[in-house]
Design a protein around this motif. Structure first.
Motif, short mmCIF file in Angstrom:
data_model
loop_
_atom_site.label_atom_id
_atom_site.label_comp_id
_atom_site.label_asym_id
_atom_site.label_seq_id
_atom_site.Cartn_x
_atom_site.Cartn_y
_atom_site.Cartn_z
N THR A 14 27.09 54.76 -24.66
CA THR A 14 27.17 55.82 -23.65
C THR A 14 27.16 55.27 -22.22
O THR A 14 26.93 56.01 -21.28
CB THR A 14 25.98 56.79 -23.81
N ASP A 16 28.39 53.45 -18.55
CA ASP A 16 29.34 53.84 -17.50
C ASP A 16 30.53 52.87 -17.47
O ASP A 16 30.68 52.08 -16.56
CB ASP A 16 28.62 53.86 -16.15
N TYR A 17 31.37 52.97 -18.50
CA TYR A 17 32.54 52.09 -18.57
C TYR A 17 33.53 52.40 -17.45
O TYR A 17 34.15 51.49 -16.90
CB TYR A 17 33.21 52.20 -19.94
N GLU A 18 33.66 53.67 -17.10
CA GLU A 18 34.59 54.03 -16.02
C GLU A 18 34.15 53.36 -14.71
O GLU A 18 34.97 52.80 -13.99
CB GLU A 18 34.66 55.54 -15.85
N GLY A 19 32.86 53.39 -14.41
CA GLY A 19 32.36 52.74 -13.20
C GLY A 19 32.56 51.23 -13.24
O GLY A 19 32.99 50.63 -12.26
N TYR A 21 34.78 49.53 -15.12
CA TYR A 21 36.22 49.22 -15.08
C TYR A 21 36.77 49.41 -13.67
O TYR A 21 37.61 48.61 -13.22
CB TYR A 21 36.99 50.10 -16.06
N THR A 22 36.32 50.43 -12.97
CA THR A 22 36.76 50.64 -11.59
C THR A 22 36.30 49.47 -10.72
O THR A 22 37.08 48.94 -9.92
CB THR A 22 36.21 51.97 -11.04
N TRP A 23 35.05 49.05 -10.88
CA TRP A 23 34.52 47.92 -10.11
C TRP A 23 35.32 46.65 -10.39
O TRP A 23 35.72 45.93 -9.47
CB TRP A 23 33.04 47.71 -10.42
N ASN A 35 35.11 42.75 -23.11
CA ASN A 35 34.00 42.89 -22.17
C ASN A 35 33.70 41.62 -21.38
O ASN A 35 32.54 41.34 -21.05
CB ASN A 35 32.73 43.39 -22.88
N ASN A 58 27.85 50.78 -7.78
CA ASN A 58 29.10 51.31 -8.31
C ASN A 58 29.09 51.67 -9.79
O ASN A 58 30.02 52.30 -10.28
CB ASN A 58 30.22 50.31 -8.05
N VAL A 59 28.06 51.24 -10.50
CA VAL A 59 27.97 51.47 -11.94
C VAL A 59 26.60 52.07 -12.23
O VAL A 59 25.59 51.60 -11.71
CB VAL A 59 28.15 50.14 -12.72
#
Length: 107
Positions: A14, A16-19, A21-23, A35, A58-59
């Motif tokens: 669960t 924060d992969y989006e955070g 990946y964005t970083w 990973n 950011n995450v």
């Protein structure tokens, strides 16, 4: 000064992969396997604290988040440490015939 950095991360199911990946995308990371990413990180001082603060901003970090960094220090020694989380038992524990000792994260 730009420093070569490899980051490995385990964010749990669960996390924060989006955070993350964005970083990584914003730092033009190169994919190095599941990973694992390589970046040239612009650091003006304490690389570890700067990375830790940057990622934390950011995450979403939870108690299950694990992020490990591998880098070369100012003395050109290869080092590694956890920015978040800690070492767990390795999935390969018990398969080898060599007795296990303390982990060394510096060469």
């Amino acid at each position: 000064m730009k420093k070569a950095v490899w980051l490995t991360f385990d964010l749990s199911v669960t996390g924060d992969y989006e955070g993350m990946y964005t970083w990584l995308a914003n730092h033009e990371a190169i994919e190095c396997g599941d990973n694992v990413g390589f970046i040239q990180y612009d650091s003006s001082g304490d690389l570890i604290n700067e990375l830790k603060n940057d990622i934390r901003e950011n995450v979403d970090i939870t108690k299950k988040t694990r992020v490990y960094v591998i880098y070369r220090d100012d003395d050109q020694k290869v080092k590694g440490s956890f920015l978040f989380g800690k070492r767990q038992q390795a999935p390969w524990t018990g398969y080898g015939s060599v007795p296990e000792g303390e982990a060394v994260d510096e060469l």
